[in-house]
Design a protein around this motif. Structure first.
Motif, PDB file in Angstrom:
ATOM      1  N   LEU A  96      -7.932   2.417   5.024  1.00 12.09           N
ATOM      2  CA  LEU A  96      -7.259   1.341   4.321  1.00 12.09           C
ATOM      3  C   LEU A  96      -7.917  -0.006   4.560  1.00 12.09           C
ATOM      4  O   LEU A  96      -8.585  -0.219   5.557  1.00 12.09           O
ATOM      5  N   ALA A  97      -7.706  -0.892   3.611  1.00 15.76           N
ATOM      6  CA  ALA A  97      -8.231  -2.247   3.727  1.00 15.76           C
ATOM      7  C   ALA A  97      -7.257  -3.171   3.027  1.00 15.76           C
ATOM      8  O   ALA A  97      -6.762  -2.852   1.952  1.00 15.76           O
ATOM      9  N   LEU A  98      -6.951  -4.303   3.664  1.00 13.15           N
ATOM     10  CA  LEU A  98      -6.075  -5.269   3.001  1.00 13.15           C
ATOM     11  C   LEU A  98      -6.503  -6.694   3.346  1.00 13.15           C
ATOM     12  O   LEU A  98      -6.970  -6.960   4.445  1.00 13.15           O
ATOM     13  N   THR A  99      -6.364  -7.567   2.353  1.00 11.22           N
ATOM     14  CA  THR A  99      -6.625  -8.988   2.558  1.00 11.22           C
ATOM     15  C   THR A  99      -5.473  -9.726   1.917  1.00 11.22           C
ATOM     16  O   THR A  99      -5.203  -9.529   0.730  1.00 11.22           O
ATOM     17  N   THR A 100      -4.783 -10.569   2.695  1.00 11.98           N
ATOM     18  CA  THR A 100      -3.615 -11.246   2.136  1.00 11.98           C
ATOM     19  C   THR A 100      -4.041 -12.376   1.222  1.00 11.98           C
ATOM     20  O   THR A 100      -5.141 -12.910   1.318  1.00 11.98           O
ATOM     21  N   ALA A 101      -3.108 -12.710   0.310  1.00 11.37           N
ATOM     22  CA  ALA A 101      -3.458 -13.637  -0.757  1.00 11.37           C
ATOM     23  C   ALA A 101      -3.055 -15.076  -0.494  1.00 11.37           C
ATOM     24  O   ALA A 101      -3.259 -15.923  -1.337  1.00 11.37           O
ATOM     25  N   ASN A 102      -2.502 -15.354   0.659  1.00 17.76           N
ATOM     26  CA  ASN A 102      -2.034 -16.696   0.937  1.00 17.76           C
ATOM     27  C   ASN A 102      -3.193 -17.676   1.016  1.00 17.76           C
ATOM     28  O   ASN A 102      -3.942 -17.698   1.985  1.00 17.76           O
ATOM     29  N   GLN A 103      -3.356 -18.491  -0.009  1.00 19.28           N
ATOM     30  CA  GLN A 103      -4.526 -19.367  -0.077  1.00 19.28           C
ATOM     31  C   GLN A 103      -4.563 -20.403   1.030  1.00 19.28           C
ATOM     32  O   GLN A 103      -5.610 -20.735   1.537  1.00 19.28           O
TER      33      GLN A 103
ATOM     34  N   LEU B 104       0.832  -1.199   0.000  1.00 22.48           N
ATOM     35  CA  LEU B 104       0.000   0.000   0.000  1.00 22.48           C
ATOM     36  C   LEU B 104       0.868   1.251   0.000  1.00 22.48           C
ATOM     37  O   LEU B 104       0.758   2.100  -0.869  1.00 22.48           O
ATOM     38  N   ARG B 105       1.708   1.363   0.995  1.00 18.56           N
ATOM     39  CA  ARG B 105       2.591   2.522   1.065  1.00 18.56           C
ATOM     40  C   ARG B 105       3.883   2.130   1.752  1.00 18.56           C
ATOM     41  O   ARG B 105       3.864   1.495   2.818  1.00 18.56           O
ATOM     42  N   ARG B 106       5.001   2.494   1.150  1.00 20.38           N
ATOM     43  CA  ARG B 106       6.295   2.220   1.734  1.00 20.38           C
ATOM     44  C   ARG B 106       6.486   3.083   2.973  1.00 20.38           C
ATOM     45  O   ARG B 106       5.847   4.107   3.118  1.00 20.38           O
ATOM     46  N   LYS B 107       7.424   2.643   3.861  1.00 20.32           N
ATOM     47  CA  LYS B 107       7.735   3.476   5.024  1.00 20.32           C
ATOM     48  C   LYS B 107       8.530   4.692   4.542  1.00 20.32           C
ATOM     49  O   LYS B 107       8.359   5.802   5.017  1.00 20.32           O
TER      50      LYS B 107
ATOM     51  N   GLY C 136      -6.375  -4.723  -1.635  1.00 24.73           N
ATOM     52  CA  GLY C 136      -5.590  -3.744  -0.883  1.00 24.73           C
ATOM     53  C   GLY C 136      -5.919  -2.352  -1.339  1.00 24.73           C
ATOM     54  O   GLY C 136      -5.751  -2.013  -2.498  1.00 24.73           O
ATOM     55  N   SER C 137      -6.417  -1.524  -0.422  1.00 23.99           N
ATOM     56  CA  SER C 137      -6.699  -0.147  -0.826  1.00 23.99           C
ATOM     57  C   SER C 137      -6.301   0.825   0.260  1.00 23.99           C
ATOM     58  O   SER C 137      -6.440   0.546   1.444  1.00 23.99           O
ATOM     59  N   TRP C 138      -5.761   1.933  -0.194  1.00 24.34           N
ATOM     60  CA  TRP C 138      -5.365   3.030   0.695  1.00 24.34           C
ATOM     61  C   TRP C 138      -5.955   4.302   0.117  1.00 24.34           C
ATOM     62  O   TRP C 138      -5.768   4.600  -1.050  1.00 24.34           O
TER      63      TRP C 138
ATOM     64  N   SER D 288      -8.780  -3.830   8.208  1.00 28.30           N
ATOM     65  CA  SER D 288      -9.240  -2.593   7.586  1.00 28.30           C
ATOM     66  C   SER D 288      -9.358  -1.548   8.676  1.00 28.30           C
ATOM     67  O   SER D 288      -9.562  -1.857   9.843  1.00 28.30           O
ATOM     68  N   GLY D 289      -9.197  -0.289   8.279  1.00 29.18           N
ATOM     69  CA  GLY D 289      -9.262   0.726   9.316  1.00 29.18           C
ATOM     70  C   GLY D 289      -9.291   2.122   8.765  1.00 29.18           C
ATOM     71  O   GLY D 289      -9.044   2.345   7.584  1.00 29.18           O
ATOM     72  N   SER D 290      -9.628   3.049   9.624  1.00 31.05           N
ATOM     73  CA  SER D 290      -9.536   4.448   9.230  1.00 31.05           C
ATOM     74  C   SER D 290      -9.207   5.278  10.451  1.00 31.05           C
ATOM     75  O   SER D 290      -9.667   4.973  11.559  1.00 31.05           O
ATOM     76  N   ILE D 291      -8.346   6.270  10.253  1.00 30.14           N
ATOM     77  CA  ILE D 291      -8.090   7.228  11.331  1.00 30.14           C
ATOM     78  C   ILE D 291      -7.979   8.634  10.781  1.00 30.14           C
ATOM     79  O   ILE D 291      -7.615   8.823   9.622  1.00 30.14           O
ATOM     80  N   THR D 292      -8.280   9.581  11.626  1.00 28.67           N
ATOM     81  CA  THR D 292      -8.207  10.996  11.275  1.00 28.67           C
ATOM     82  C   THR D 292      -7.370  11.699  12.329  1.00 28.67           C
ATOM     83  O   THR D 292      -7.528  11.456  13.513  1.00 28.67           O
ATOM     84  N   ARG D 293      -6.460  12.554  11.879  1.00 28.22           N
ATOM     85  CA  ARG D 293      -5.660  13.308  12.834  1.00 28.22           C
ATOM     86  C   ARG D 293      -5.509  14.741  12.345  1.00 28.22           C
ATOM     87  O   ARG D 293      -5.645  15.019  11.154  1.00 28.22           O
ATOM     88  N   GLN D 294      -5.164  15.616  13.280  1.00 27.58           N
ATOM     89  CA  GLN D 294      -4.940  17.015  12.888  1.00 27.58           C
ATOM     90  C   GLN D 294      -3.562  17.460  13.338  1.00 27.58           C
ATOM     91  O   GLN D 294      -3.015  16.939  14.302  1.00 27.58           O
ATOM     92  N   MET D 295      -3.038  18.424  12.617  1.00 32.55           N
ATOM     93  CA  MET D 295      -1.706  18.929  12.954  1.00 32.55           C
ATOM     94  C   MET D 295      -1.656  20.394  12.564  1.00 32.55           C
ATOM     95  O   MET D 295      -2.153  20.775  11.510  1.00 32.55           O
ATOM     96  N   GLU D 296      -1.038  21.237  13.430  1.00 36.07           N
ATOM     97  CA  GLU D 296      -0.889  22.653  13.085  1.00 36.07           C
ATOM     98  C   GLU D 296       0.563  23.017  13.163  1.00 36.07           C
ATOM     99  O   GLU D 296       1.294  22.495  14.019  1.00 36.07           O
ATOM    100  N   SER D 297       0.992  23.931  12.300  1.00 33.92           N
ATOM    101  CA  SER D 297       2.408  24.296  12.295  1.00 33.92           C
ATOM    102  C   SER D 297       2.625  25.699  11.750  1.00 33.92           C
ATOM    103  O   SER D 297       1.883  26.147  10.872  1.00 33.92           O
ATOM    104  N   ASP D 298       3.628  26.377  12.295  1.00 32.22           N
ATOM    105  CA  ASP D 298       4.019  27.680  11.766  1.00 32.22           C
ATOM    106  C   ASP D 298       5.377  27.506  11.129  1.00 32.22           C
ATOM    107  O   ASP D 298       6.325  27.083  11.796  1.00 32.22           O
TER     108      ASP D 298
END
Lengths: 263, 273
Positions: B178-185, A230-233, B149-151, B193-203
């Motif tokens: 993101l969501a991922l499923t490995t292919a090992n049969q 998906l994304r490299r480090k 696999g999706s990002w 799968s997951g999602s997160i949100t964050r904030q950041m401020e900078s000068d």
């Protein structure tokens, strides 16, 4: 109107939820917990508990066992089959006690319950369920294993077909979920003088440990291998992206473009 | 609305589109709030003129049409569709080029789009950087490890300059899904799968320009989110599983086996004195 709608929806949703999630309810006579599964379902509100040979009456919406009655003979296996069922259940309880903190289990006879000695094959279904929900810690999860065990006493074999399904959820300032499952097939010989239950549960224990190890491996590969898809480090250069260089590059490209346009 | 948002926060990320559709059917009066408050994977459109993909979001939408960051044209066609000012368009073009290179280096494929606009109060400017990667074997995955696999990353930056135009104040809000499923049969499906949100401020000083600063902040944020998801969040799901079913024969202080062994040892020690 809202009340009626809720009741209607709840009547449909709760039974489905309860059985799918294999919830366990305290039996009011103090004889333990009854596991709600499709294998023990006699009808929408009555569930067999093979261990106590009783039938639990359940209120799905309230998630409570309201009554316990002894099971009818016709819902119970023959004494011959029960011997095996009991042996597997005893070994299973010990395994579940060791490996699954807070887990519940049950063994049902799902085929050939009237079989007598030398009367052919019969099938026992082993069910293990352990779930943990802690909303204040923002986590939850459930492990379910269902093992179909076909016993052929003449051939002295037990053929196992198992499905393990796991899900885990962590949602503190985020929302991440794991879903994983695995199917297994194995056959084991039932030896003279060796308790059938112990033999069968030993195989289950082994295969479930194999599954756990493969999960461990998947997790250890995540950071360096799987996630990379998906994304490299870091870029291949192993340094952070050179923003100022990239800007110079794009400016050069623009100037070149302007030049070639003017020709 | 609160109950709906609570539900959305807990649904399996792979079912979030389905969940949103269901909620929209149940609460049509709240549709605009539901749509703006819940993140969904990015959709893709094709710019025929430039032969390139671009990503869709509210910031490049006008009515039912979406503006391409390459040609700046709307699809479906729109006369008088909203366009950024000439100055902002120049920044937008540059940003798209530079983030393309960034995207290639970190994502080895994927699609990126940057949109720039002037905020309602007319002060400073705002931008969003969108990145989408399909890492599955059928998509851009190079190692064949993922069946799925999706990002999807959505970064929204608000930029304001100080009076002397020496420093910029950057406020970044980022969401990664993101969501991922490995292919090992042989070992069965393993899906995270997951999602997160964050904030950041900078000068930051503007001596190298805004694009440099925005780029660095997005890069820093993406690394934080990637590592956070990977180590903290996925790590916690592992913890949950290993608490449900303990590995037997493992000598850990908290495991069942470990504790009974501890008791045995303590008893033995007591006896041997």
């Amino acid at each position: 109107m809202d009340e009626r709608l809720y009741d209607q929806a709840a009547k449909e949703a709760f039974p489905e939820y309860n059985v799918k999630n294999m919830i366990s309810l305290e039996m009011p006579d103090g004889s333990g917990q009854v596991l709600l599964t499709e294998f023990g379902q006699l009808d929408r509100s009555r569930y067999l508990d093979p261990r106590t040979a009783s039938v639990a009456v359940v209120d799905h919406v309230k998630q409570v066992c309201t009554e316990v009655r002894p099971a009818d003979d016709e819902d119970l296996p023959s004494a011959y089959v029960e011997g095996f069922r009991f042996s597997v259940d005893a070994a299973l309880m010990k395994y579940v006690d060791d490996a699954f903190q807070g887990g519940e289990c049950s063994v049902y006879c799902t085929k050939g319950k009237d079989v007598e000695k030398s009367g052919g094959e019969f099938e026992l279904t082993v069910v293990i369920c352990n779930s943990s929900y802690s909303p204040k810690n923002f986590r939850g999860g459930c492990w379910q294993s269902v093992w179909r065990v076909l016993i052929n006493e003449e051939l002295r074999t037990a053929t196992l077909q198992g499905t393990i399904s796991v899900n885990a959820h962590y949602f503190e300032e985020g929302n991440v979920q794991l879903e994983s499952s695995r199917k297994f097939n194995d056959t084991v010989t039932l030896q003279d003088g060796k308790d059938a239950g112990t033999t069968i549960v030993h195989v289950i224990e082994h295969l479930e440990s194999v599954y756990l190890s493969s999960l461990e491996e998947q997790y250890s590969n995540l950071s360096d291998r799987t996630f990379k898809e998906l994304r490299r480090k870091l870029p291949v250069t192993r340094t952070l992206f050179q923003w100022d260089k990239a800007l110079q590059l794009s400016l050069t490209r623009e100037i070149t473009r302007e030049f070639s346009n003017k020709r | 609305m609160e109950a709906a948002m609570d539900l959305m926060r807990r649904m399996p990320p792979s079912l979030s589109q389905q969940a949103l559709d269901s909620l929209l059917a149940l609460l049509p009066a709240h549709s605009s709030q539901l749509l703006s408050r819940s993140d969904q994977p990015l959709q893709v459109a094709w710019d025929e003129e430039f032969d390139k993909d671009y990503l869709l979001c509210d910031y490049n939408r006008d009515g039912d049409s979406y503006r391409s960051p390459w040609s700046s044209k709307y699809k479906p066609e729109l006369e008088d569709g909203v366009q950024p000012s000439a100055e902002l368009r120049k920044l937008e073009q540059e940003a798209n080029e530079v983030f393309s290179i960034y995207r290639d280096q970190y994502y080895e494929g994927g699609i990126s789009s940057v949109y720039v606009w002037e905020p309602e109060d007319g002060k400073g400017f705002a931008a969003c950087v969108l990145i989408k990667k399909d890492g599955s074997d059928a998509g851009d995955g190079r190692r064949g490890l993922l069946q799925e696999g999706s990002w999807d990353a959505i970064h929204v930056i608000e930029v304001k300059e100080d009076e002397d135009h020496q420093f910029g104040h950057y406020c970044l809000t980022s969401t990664v899904m993101l969501a991922l499923t490995t292919a090992n049969q042989s070992s069965g499906p393993f899906s995270l799968s997951g999602s997160i949100t964050r904030q950041m401020e900078s000068d930051l000083s503007i001596e190298n320009g805004h694009l440099c600063n925005i780029g660095r902040l997005v890069e820093e944020m993406e690394s934080k989110l990637r590592n956070g998801l990977d180590q903290v969040y996925f790590g916690k799901t592992k913890e949950v599983v290993f608490t449900l079913r303990e590995p037997l024969g493992v000598m850990s202080a908290t495991s069942h086996v470990g504790q009974s062994l501890q008791r045995m040892i303590v008893n033995d020690l007591g006896r041997s004195r």
